[in-house]
Write a protein that holds these residues in place. Structure first.
Motif, PDB file in Angstrom:
ATOM      1  N   SER A 248      74.491 105.488 -53.379  1.00  0.00           N
ATOM      2  CA  SER A 248      74.688 104.041 -53.265  1.00  0.00           C
ATOM      3  C   SER A 248      74.773 103.766 -51.772  1.00  0.00           C
ATOM      4  CB  SER A 248      75.975 103.620 -53.963  1.00  0.00           C
ATOM      5  OG  SER A 248      75.887 103.930 -55.341  1.00  0.00           O
ATOM      6  N   PHE A 249      73.841 102.953 -51.260  1.00  0.00           N
ATOM      7  CA  PHE A 249      73.586 102.863 -49.825  1.00  0.00           C
ATOM      8  C   PHE A 249      74.137 101.559 -49.251  1.00  0.00           C
ATOM      9  CE2 PHE A 249      71.131 102.906 -45.931  1.00  0.00           C
ATOM     10  CZ  PHE A 249      70.903 104.251 -45.678  1.00  0.00           C
ATOM     11  N   PHE A 250      75.026 101.680 -48.276  1.00  0.00           N
ATOM     12  CA  PHE A 250      75.662 100.515 -47.653  1.00  0.00           C
ATOM     13  C   PHE A 250      75.343 100.499 -46.156  1.00  0.00           C
ATOM     14  CE2 PHE A 250      78.015 101.594 -51.416  1.00  0.00           C
ATOM     15  CZ  PHE A 250      78.363 100.380 -51.985  1.00  0.00           C
ATOM     16  N   VAL A 251      75.309  99.304 -45.578  1.00  0.00           N
ATOM     17  CA  VAL A 251      74.932  99.164 -44.162  1.00  0.00           C
ATOM     18  C   VAL A 251      75.938  98.260 -43.447  1.00  0.00           C
ATOM     19  CG1 VAL A 251      72.482  99.496 -44.695  1.00  0.00           C
ATOM     20  CG2 VAL A 251      73.406  97.167 -44.616  1.00  0.00           C
ATOM     21  N   ASP A 252      75.861  98.272 -42.101  1.00  0.00           N
ATOM     22  CA  ASP A 252      76.722  97.347 -41.352  1.00  0.00           C
ATOM     23  C   ASP A 252      76.128  95.941 -41.343  1.00  0.00           C
ATOM     24  OD1 ASP A 252      74.679  98.126 -39.553  1.00  0.00           O
ATOM     25  OD2 ASP A 252      76.062  99.137 -38.180  1.00  0.00           O
ATOM     26  N   PHE A 253      74.773  95.853 -41.236  1.00  0.00           N
ATOM     27  CA  PHE A 253      74.118  94.550 -41.171  1.00  0.00           C
ATOM     28  C   PHE A 253      72.683  94.711 -41.664  1.00  0.00           C
ATOM     29  CE2 PHE A 253      71.852  91.334 -38.367  1.00  0.00           C
ATOM     30  CZ  PHE A 253      72.259  90.224 -39.085  1.00  0.00           C
ATOM     31  N   ARG A 254      72.321  93.949 -42.684  1.00  0.00           N
ATOM     32  CA  ARG A 254      70.992  94.090 -43.296  1.00  0.00           C
ATOM     33  C   ARG A 254      69.862  93.949 -42.278  1.00  0.00           C
ATOM     34  NH1 ARG A 254      73.455  91.987 -47.659  1.00  0.00           N
ATOM     35  NH2 ARG A 254      73.035  92.967 -49.685  1.00  0.00           N
ATOM     36  N   GLY A 255      69.972  92.944 -41.406  1.00  0.00           N
ATOM     37  CA  GLY A 255      68.902  92.651 -40.456  1.00  0.00           C
ATOM     38  C   GLY A 255      68.517  93.858 -39.621  1.00  0.00           C
ATOM     39  N   SER A 256      69.521  94.538 -39.071  1.00  0.00           N
ATOM     40  CA  SER A 256      69.211  95.706 -38.237  1.00  0.00           C
ATOM     41  C   SER A 256      68.826  96.909 -39.095  1.00  0.00           C
ATOM     42  CB  SER A 256      70.380  96.044 -37.305  1.00  0.00           C
ATOM     43  OG  SER A 256      71.592  96.136 -38.001  1.00  0.00           O
ATOM     44  N   ALA A 257      69.435  97.060 -40.269  1.00  0.00           N
ATOM     45  CA  ALA A 257      69.114  98.208 -41.133  1.00  0.00           C
ATOM     46  C   ALA A 257      67.648  98.178 -41.561  1.00  0.00           C
ATOM     47  CB  ALA A 257      70.023  98.224 -42.357  1.00  0.00           C
ATOM     48  N   LEU A 258      67.138  97.004 -41.886  1.00  0.00           N
ATOM     49  CA  LEU A 258      65.760  96.896 -42.373  1.00  0.00           C
ATOM     50  C   LEU A 258      64.736  97.086 -41.250  1.00  0.00           C
ATOM     51  CD1 LEU A 258      66.177  94.040 -44.995  1.00  0.00           C
ATOM     52  CD2 LEU A 258      65.779  96.480 -45.420  1.00  0.00           C
ATOM     53  N   ALA A 259      65.213  97.058 -39.999  1.00  0.00           N
ATOM     54  CA  ALA A 259      64.302  97.288 -38.870  1.00  0.00           C
ATOM     55  C   ALA A 259      64.490  98.669 -38.251  1.00  0.00           C
ATOM     56  CB  ALA A 259      64.533  96.217 -37.801  1.00  0.00           C
ATOM     57  N   VAL A 297      77.870 109.158 -55.120  1.00  0.00           N
ATOM     58  CA  VAL A 297      77.756 109.490 -53.696  1.00  0.00           C
ATOM     59  C   VAL A 297      77.492 108.182 -52.950  1.00  0.00           C
ATOM     60  CG1 VAL A 297      76.398 110.676 -51.928  1.00  0.00           C
ATOM     61  CG2 VAL A 297      76.938 111.843 -54.074  1.00  0.00           C
ATOM     62  N   THR A 298      78.397 107.829 -52.048  1.00  0.00           N
ATOM     63  CA  THR A 298      78.219 106.606 -51.258  1.00  0.00           C
ATOM     64  C   THR A 298      77.802 106.992 -49.844  1.00  0.00           C
ATOM     65  OG1 THR A 298      80.605 106.587 -50.762  1.00  0.00           O
ATOM     66  CG2 THR A 298      79.831 105.183 -52.582  1.00  0.00           C
ATOM     67  N   VAL A 299      76.901 106.198 -49.276  1.00  0.00           N
ATOM     68  CA  VAL A 299      76.443 106.404 -47.904  1.00  0.00           C
ATOM     69  C   VAL A 299      76.661 105.116 -47.120  1.00  0.00           C
ATOM     70  CG1 VAL A 299      74.397 106.686 -46.439  1.00  0.00           C
ATOM     71  CG2 VAL A 299      74.738 108.204 -48.385  1.00  0.00           C
ATOM     72  N   TYR A 300      77.219 105.255 -45.921  1.00  0.00           N
ATOM     73  CA  TYR A 300      77.317 104.137 -44.980  1.00  0.00           C
ATOM     74  C   TYR A 300      76.418 104.445 -43.800  1.00  0.00           C
ATOM     75  CZ  TYR A 300      79.154 101.322 -41.110  1.00  0.00           C
ATOM     76  OH  TYR A 300      79.276 100.487 -40.014  1.00  0.00           O
ATOM     77  N   LYS A 301      75.409 103.605 -43.591  1.00  0.00           N
ATOM     78  CA  LYS A 301      74.511 103.760 -42.452  1.00  0.00           C
ATOM     79  C   LYS A 301      74.995 102.872 -41.319  1.00  0.00           C
ATOM     80  CE  LYS A 301      71.148 104.777 -39.783  1.00  0.00           C
ATOM     81  NZ  LYS A 301      71.195 106.055 -39.055  1.00  0.00           N
ATOM     82  N   SER A 302      75.456 103.525 -40.247  1.00  0.00           N
ATOM     83  CA  SER A 302      75.981 102.810 -39.085  1.00  0.00           C
ATOM     84  C   SER A 302      74.904 102.729 -38.015  1.00  0.00           C
ATOM     85  CB  SER A 302      77.196 103.574 -38.540  1.00  0.00           C
ATOM     86  OG  SER A 302      77.562 103.084 -37.273  1.00  0.00           O
TER      87      SER A 302
END
Length: 331
Positions: A248-259, A297-302
């Motif tokens: 399960s994938f989590f991010v700090d901010f969608r805009g930057s994660a998608l780029a 399993v959780t993932v945080y993409k920083s």
């Protein structure tokens, strides 16, 4: 805040940053910033940069605006990965803070110390939100400045039973283990392979400069929480597709994660947006569910966002003024 035309700018050193904003204070400040971002209370243009030919070095600029606390400014940072061998920080630069109402420059603050603090604080916020309550076995992949900061930050949000570390240099890994031992903390064990370090770990932080995956999804324990911190461009990945796919994938901010989230983009391609469960701020605000069971399993993409820098810089500036810290300079 009213200013005259000759308002001096406060120049604040890295040593002052660390004194003024200890990690335990930075974590709630970053948490508030992440909530604000996911409420729509920030403007965060994508990081821009230039790369000197034939190098992996980059000079990057991260501008931003935050509603609360009202902050506007930019981080200008030179990322030179080989600096570690020179005894220098790999991240050097400044955060320039302006008055949000009048546009007057208020402070020029060392960026390496802010980056180290806010990045690890953001990981702690994500870990607190996503990891199992009883998660206690931490594996850190990497031995640099971020590894040090992450050990400190994670220990503030979970009671650690074991700490394992792996580094490309065994000498640096052992030096890290000897140096970072602290009262009330478990002994730090050095592992010869990443796989062994990850075996049974329910908290994982990857803090390396790897460009290609060094962690396999098959090595991650069921129910673990993984923080991906080291890679910050679409071309760099610390973990393989298998981990992204099973998490399960989590991010700090969608805009930057998608780029710029290399792991996510590499694994999911055009389906990247659908694979993001949510921003950490959305989990904190209760608009997106976090962990749903003990086996997930959780993932945080920083990737790091300017809102974190601004929130930290705002607090540092306020505290510096109250304490009479920093050097005043007329522009």
């Amino acid at each position: 805040m009213s200013h005259t035309a000759s308002t001096p700018v406060l120049v604040i050193s890295g040593a002052d940053v660390r004194r003024l904003l200890p990690m335990q204070d930075c974590i709630p400040i970053v948490e508030s910033a992440m909530r604000e971002v996911s409420r729509g209370g920030a403007q965060l243009p994508l990081r821009i940069g230039c790369v000197p030919p034939g190098t992996q070095n980059i000079l990057a600029v991260m501008p931003g605006y935050l509603d609360e606390p009202a902050s506007i400014g930019a981080k200008v940072i030179a990322v030179y990965p080989a600096n570690a061998q020179r005894g220098l920080s790999s991240h050097m630069g400044v955060v320039v803070l302006f008055d949000a109402h009048e546009g007057v420059p208020l402070a020029i603050i060392d960026a390496a110390s802010i980056t180290g603090l806010r990045t690890a604080a953001a990981t702690a916020v994500a870990t607190k939100a996503l990891a199992s309550e009883d998660a206690c076995d931490l594996a850190i992949i990497g031995t640099g400045e971020q590894a040090v900061a992450h050990l400190q930050a994670i220990s503030l949000v979970r009671k650690l039973r074991s700490v394992r570390v792996w580094g490309r240099s065994k000498e640096k890994a052992y030096a890290f283990a000897d140096r970072e031992v602290a009262p009330g903390m478990p002994r730090i064990e050095v592992y010869g392979t990443i796989r062994d370090a990850l075996l049974g770990a329910d908290l994982v932080c990857t803090t390396t400069s790897a460009r290609e995956p060094i962690v396999e999804g098959a090595w991650i324990a069921q129910g673990a929480h993984v923080n991906l911190v080291g890679a910050s461009s679409a071309a760099a990945r610390e973990v393989d597709d298998a981990l992204v796919l099973r998490s399960s994938f989590f991010v700090d901010f969608r805009g930057s994660a998608l780029a710029q989230a290399g792991e996510l983009l590499g694994a999911m391609g055009s389906n990247a947006a659908k694979h993001i469960r949510g921003e950490i701020g959305e989990v904190l605000n209760g608009t997106v569910p976090g962990r749903t069971d003990e086996f997930e399993v959780t993932v945080y993409k920083s990737l790091g966002i300017a809102a974190q820098d601004l929130a930290a810089a705002h607090a540092i500036y306020q505290r510096a003024r109250e304490a009479g810290v920093g050097v005043r300079a007329e522009l």
